[in-house]
Design a protein around this motif. Structure first.
Motif, PDB file in Angstrom:
ATOM      1  N   UNK A 184       0.809  -1.224   0.000  1.00  0.00           N
ATOM      2  CA  UNK A 184       0.000   0.000   0.000  1.00  0.00           C
ATOM      3  C   UNK A 184       0.841   1.272   0.000  1.00  0.00           C
ATOM      4  N   UNK A 185       2.034   1.215   0.626  1.00  0.00           N
ATOM      5  CA  UNK A 185       2.922   2.379   0.628  1.00  0.00           C
ATOM      6  C   UNK A 185       3.390   2.702  -0.781  1.00  0.00           C
ATOM      7  N   UNK A 186       3.818   1.659  -1.509  1.00  0.00           N
ATOM      8  CA  UNK A 186       4.285   1.870  -2.887  1.00  0.00           C
ATOM      9  C   UNK A 186       3.135   2.326  -3.767  1.00  0.00           C
ATOM     10  N   UNK A 187       1.977   1.712  -3.590  1.00  0.00           N
ATOM     11  CA  UNK A 187       0.810   2.083  -4.407  1.00  0.00           C
ATOM     12  C   UNK A 187       0.444   3.553  -4.212  1.00  0.00           C
ATOM     13  N   UNK A 188       0.585   4.041  -2.981  1.00  0.00           N
ATOM     14  CA  UNK A 188       0.223   5.433  -2.695  1.00  0.00           C
ATOM     15  C   UNK A 188       1.121   6.431  -3.423  1.00  0.00           C
ATOM     16  N   UNK A 189       2.319   5.974  -3.829  1.00  0.00           N
ATOM     17  CA  UNK A 189       3.231   6.846  -4.570  1.00  0.00           C
ATOM     18  C   UNK A 189       2.909   6.879  -6.064  1.00  0.00           C
ATOM     19  N   UNK A 190       2.075   5.957  -6.510  1.00  0.00           N
ATOM     20  CA  UNK A 190       1.752   5.880  -7.930  1.00  0.00           C
ATOM     21  C   UNK A 190       2.799   5.177  -8.760  1.00  0.00           C
ATOM     22  N   UNK A 191       3.774   4.555  -8.083  1.00  0.00           N
ATOM     23  CA  UNK A 191       4.828   3.864  -8.830  1.00  0.00           C
ATOM     24  C   UNK A 191       4.357   2.491  -9.312  1.00  0.00           C
ATOM     25  N   UNK A 192       5.069   1.963 -10.309  1.00  0.00           N
ATOM     26  CA  UNK A 192       4.660   0.705 -10.943  1.00  0.00           C
ATOM     27  C   UNK A 192       5.050  -0.491 -10.096  1.00  0.00           C
ATOM     28  N   UNK A 193       4.153  -1.485 -10.074  1.00  0.00           N
ATOM     29  CA  UNK A 193       4.440  -2.752  -9.396  1.00  0.00           C
ATOM     30  C   UNK A 193       3.912  -3.898 -10.238  1.00  0.00           C
ATOM     31  N   UNK A 194       4.645  -5.003 -10.221  1.00  0.00           N
ATOM     32  CA  UNK A 194       4.182  -6.227 -10.876  1.00  0.00           C
ATOM     33  C   UNK A 194       4.737  -7.420 -10.096  1.00  0.00           C
ATOM     34  N   UNK A 195       3.963  -8.501 -10.025  1.00  0.00           N
ATOM     35  CA  UNK A 195       4.383  -9.698  -9.288  1.00  0.00           C
ATOM     36  C   UNK A 195       4.639 -10.835 -10.267  1.00  0.00           C
TER      37      UNK A 195
END
Length: 326
Positions: A82-93
């Motif tokens: 949730x911290x990374x998501x709040x920055x708007x940065x990209x994530x993939x698993x």
């Protein structure tokens, strides 16, 4: 783009991908918390969750894209997502198999599969639910893994296993060799189907001349060095798909025995030269390769070409960059 890879190194993939991304001018590094005798080091920071936790704010601020592997992230229980998501940065698993292989589901199309390395269904479901609440897209290596994760994500991409071909000079089997060398290197004998392979080997020894070696607890570099002298590689005959060792064996120009599930065989690029064997057929397939030296060389040459076309780190990284960008 500054690309983070972490936090579980599976089959050397984080290091291979990071290395190729660096060659192209990206800032990329793998943070690895899984340490084993396989000894992966290239382009990795081998660390611990405790150390990562102390740097988590710095890591989140530093990177633009977070490529996570094997249902792991920066913090335990996915508290960083949730911290990374709040920055708007990209994530993939990136899921690799045992992290998501639901036990009963795996057996629907594969009576041979061993899932003892996978967590319970409940834990897999809980993890996938927590991850997909914050990460919209996933990556899998093939269509054997795809169905386990597809219900959880908005989109699942398929990207093959990557290999650094510069480290693999092919040495094709010698057609004139009368005593072929069969090698088998099980990281987990139960998963690989070792008992079935060795039962077939024992039976064939009554009627055929060959040498057999089982390699265990060696680093990846040591195994690859020994594999150069092989004439036949018996890899995994239960899972229903092929993994890194099959790819590395093909890169070395060796014929490989692995089980490919019939229902997903046509999802791979055409011309996959793997000798398809399960516990019921491994005796006959080993016998075939022992008796036909010319076939061993032919399959070895086809395997090398297949890996060049579909598994080279350059081709796979092209695919990953496209995924990151989109």
């Amino acid at each position: 783009m500054r690309i983070f890879q972490g936090t579980t190194e599976i089959a050397g993939q984080m290091g291979i991908i990071s290395g190729e991304l660096k060659k192209r001018g990206y800032y990329a590094v793998g943070y690895n918390t899984f340490h084993s005798y396989l000894g992966y080091k290239d382009h990795l920071i081998n660390t611990t969750y405790h150390e990562i936790a102390k740097q988590v704010k710095h890591i989140i601020n530093t990177f633009d894209c977070f490529h996570f592997h094997y249902a792991s992230s920066l913090l335990l229980d996915f508290k960083d997502l949730p911290l990374i998501k709040s920055t708007g940065k990209k994530m993939i698993m990136h899921h690799w198999g045992n992290d998501v292989r639901f036990h009963e589901q795996a057996k629907v199309n594969n009576p041979y599969v061993y899932t003892g390395d996978s967590p319970s269904n409940e834990i897999i479901h809980e993890r996938l639910t927590k991850i997909s609440a914050h990460i919209d897209e996933a990556i899998v290596q093939d269509h054997e893994v795809l169905p386990y994760v597809e219900p959880y994500y908005k989109k699942v991409n398929v990207a093959p296993i990557a290999i650094d071909l510069d480290k693999f000079n092919p040495k094709y089997p010698d057609c004139k060799k009368n005593v072929p060398l069969i090698l088998h290197a099980p990281t987990n004998p139960e998963f690989k189907g070792t008992k079935y392979i060795e039962a077939a080997i024992k039976e064939l020894a009554n009627t055929h001349t060959f040498e057999y070696k089982r390699l265990e607890k060696l680093s990846n570099a040591e195994i690859i060095k020994i594999y150069r002298d092989a004439d036949i590689i018996a890899d995994q005959i239960l899972c229903g798909s092929y993994g890194l060792l099959s790819v590395e064996s093909m890169a070395l120009g060796k014929p490989v025995i692995t089980f490919i599930r019939p229902d997903i065989a046509n999802t791979f690029p055409s011309g996959l030269p793997i000798v398809n064997a399960n516990p019921d057929t491994v005796y006959e397939k080993l016998k075939l390769l022992i008796e036909q030296p010319s076939l061993r060389k032919e399959l070895g040459m086809l395997g090398r070409k297949y890996v060049e076309n579909y598994h080279s780190k350059e081709i796979v990284t092209d695919k990953l960059i496209q995924i990151y960008t989109n």
